[in-house]
Design an enzyme around this catalytic site. Structure first.
Site, PDB file in Angstrom:
ATOM      1  N   ASP A  12       0.829  -1.201   0.000  1.00 37.83           N
ATOM      2  CA  ASP A  12       0.000   0.000   0.000  1.00 37.83           C
ATOM      3  C   ASP A  12       0.865   1.254   0.000  1.00 37.83           C
ATOM      4  O   ASP A  12       1.951   1.270   0.578  1.00 37.83           O
ATOM      5  CB  ASP A  12      -0.901   0.019   1.244  1.00 37.83           C
ATOM      6  CG  ASP A  12      -2.187   0.790   1.015  1.00 37.83           C
ATOM      7  OD1 ASP A  12      -2.309   1.454  -0.033  1.00 37.83           O
ATOM      8  OD2 ASP A  12      -3.067   0.721   1.886  1.00 37.83           O
ATOM      9  N   ASN A  14       1.671   3.269  -2.946  1.00 32.90           N
ATOM     10  CA  ASN A  14       2.372   3.677  -4.175  1.00 32.90           C
ATOM     11  C   ASN A  14       1.940   5.063  -4.643  1.00 32.90           C
ATOM     12  O   ASN A  14       2.768   5.912  -4.997  1.00 32.90           O
ATOM     13  CB  ASN A  14       2.121   2.667  -5.298  1.00 32.90           C
ATOM     14  CG  ASN A  14       2.814   1.338  -5.043  1.00 32.90           C
ATOM     15  OD1 ASN A  14       3.749   1.257  -4.261  1.00 32.90           O
ATOM     16  ND2 ASN A  14       2.348   0.305  -5.713  1.00 32.90           N
ATOM     17  N   GLY A  15       0.618   5.278  -4.672  1.00 31.34           N
ATOM     18  CA  GLY A  15       0.095   6.559  -5.142  1.00 31.34           C
ATOM     19  C   GLY A  15       0.464   7.708  -4.235  1.00 31.34           C
ATOM     20  O   GLY A  15       0.859   8.790  -4.694  1.00 31.34           O
ATOM     21  N   HIS A  29       3.687   3.195  -8.903  1.00 30.96           N
ATOM     22  CA  HIS A  29       3.508   1.760  -9.160  1.00 30.96           C
ATOM     23  C   HIS A  29       4.791   1.143  -9.729  1.00 30.96           C
ATOM     24  O   HIS A  29       5.142   0.004  -9.404  1.00 30.96           O
ATOM     25  CB  HIS A  29       2.350   1.541 -10.122  1.00 30.96           C
ATOM     26  CG  HIS A  29       1.018   1.943  -9.563  1.00 30.96           C
ATOM     27  ND1 HIS A  29       0.577   1.536  -8.316  1.00 30.96           N
ATOM     28  CD2 HIS A  29       0.014   2.726 -10.077  1.00 30.96           C
ATOM     29  CE1 HIS A  29      -0.628   2.041  -8.088  1.00 30.96           C
ATOM     30  NE2 HIS A  29      -0.980   2.764  -9.131  1.00 30.96           N
ATOM     31  N   LEU A 123      12.913 -19.438  -2.794  1.00 31.01           N
ATOM     32  CA  LEU A 123      11.742 -18.754  -2.255  1.00 31.01           C
ATOM     33  C   LEU A 123      10.486 -19.125  -3.030  1.00 31.01           C
ATOM     34  O   LEU A 123      10.471 -19.123  -4.256  1.00 31.01           O
ATOM     35  CB  LEU A 123      11.949 -17.245  -2.335  1.00 31.01           C
ATOM     36  CG  LEU A 123      10.788 -16.372  -1.833  1.00 31.01           C
ATOM     37  CD1 LEU A 123      10.686 -16.454  -0.317  1.00 31.01           C
ATOM     38  CD2 LEU A 123      10.970 -14.927  -2.286  1.00 31.01           C
TER      39      LEU A 123
END
Length: 235
Positions: A12, A14-15, A29, A123
């Site tokens: 959460d 990015n913007g 993004h 991973l």
């Protein structure tokens, strides 16, 4: 330090990160995608075996069309790059979510990525794309209902294990630690079944700035907690 086997992250901010830097949301993004690349390596080096990230939710389609288009373009590029990195770093990559709404070329890239990396032993990296937990559970219930209607199973034979086996995450251990960035304190329809007993860690760091140091801090906080299941503590 007690390192969690499986870490799930809600990406959460990015913007908001882009706005704070005087840049358009799409730039946030792009930087967020780069942060994902780095955190995969960091997580593995810290002893995490499974990493699941929330990249694009079923609700994200309601964003402005130009932003959605930019995200899909970014996703296309990411799938290609991810294949190269997964091969180099021995990562096993899996994509969960309802893929039918994605364009054919994206679905093909996902299929190729999963097939090419399925036997890798590093991973286990899971990406949630067009994912919503209520949708996932609904689809799982439909599968089980169809089997019951066909007489393959009885209602009395439906168990928690059967439901889990019909979720997108079948075969994966439940997350030990759920991280949410940018100081948001909600689950946002992410892995609702799977995080029933997960520890939750919230940081005010926006996702593009989330790095190894931030992950170490989250794991350190996790290792201080005494995990309880019912009345039984996990020592």
């Amino acid at each position: 330090m007690n390192t969690p086997e499986h870490v799930a992250i809600i990406l959460d901010g990015n913007g908001r990160w882009a706005k704070a830097h005087g840049m358009p949301r799409n730039y946030g993004h792009i930087q967020g995608a780069k942060a994902v690349e780095d955190i995969c390596e960091d997580a593995w080096n810290l002893g995490v075996k499974y990493l699941t990230v929330y990249a694009f939710s079923t609700e994200n389609w309601s964003r402005p069309q130009d932003e959605v288009n930019a995200l899909m373009k970014l996703l296309r590029n990411y799938m290609k790059d991810c294949l190269k990195r997964a091969s180099k770093n021995n990562m096993c990559v899996r994509v969960i979510g309802e893929k039918s709404r994605l364009d054919d070329d994206i679905r093909e890239s996902i299929e190729n990525l999963e097939k090419a990396t399925k036997d890798n032993t590093g991973l286990h990296f899971t990406i949630a794309i067009n994912y919503g937990s209520r949708d996932e559970i609904t689809r799982a219930v439909r599968k089980i209902a169809q089997k019951a209607a066909a007489g393959e199973i009885k209602a009395s034979e439906i168990t928690e294990e059967m439901i889990a086996d019909n979720l997108d995450t079948a075969g994966l251990p439940d997350p030990d630690l759920l991280i949410r960035t940018c100081n948001e304190k909600r689950i946002s329809n992410f892995l609702l079944w799977q995080i029933s007993y997960s520890e939750i860690y919230v940081t005010d760091i926006a996702w593009p700035d989330f790095d190894k140091k931030a992950l170490e801090k989250a794991i350190e906080e996790y290792s201080k907690r005494t995990r309880k299941f019912g009345n039984i503590s996990e020592e």
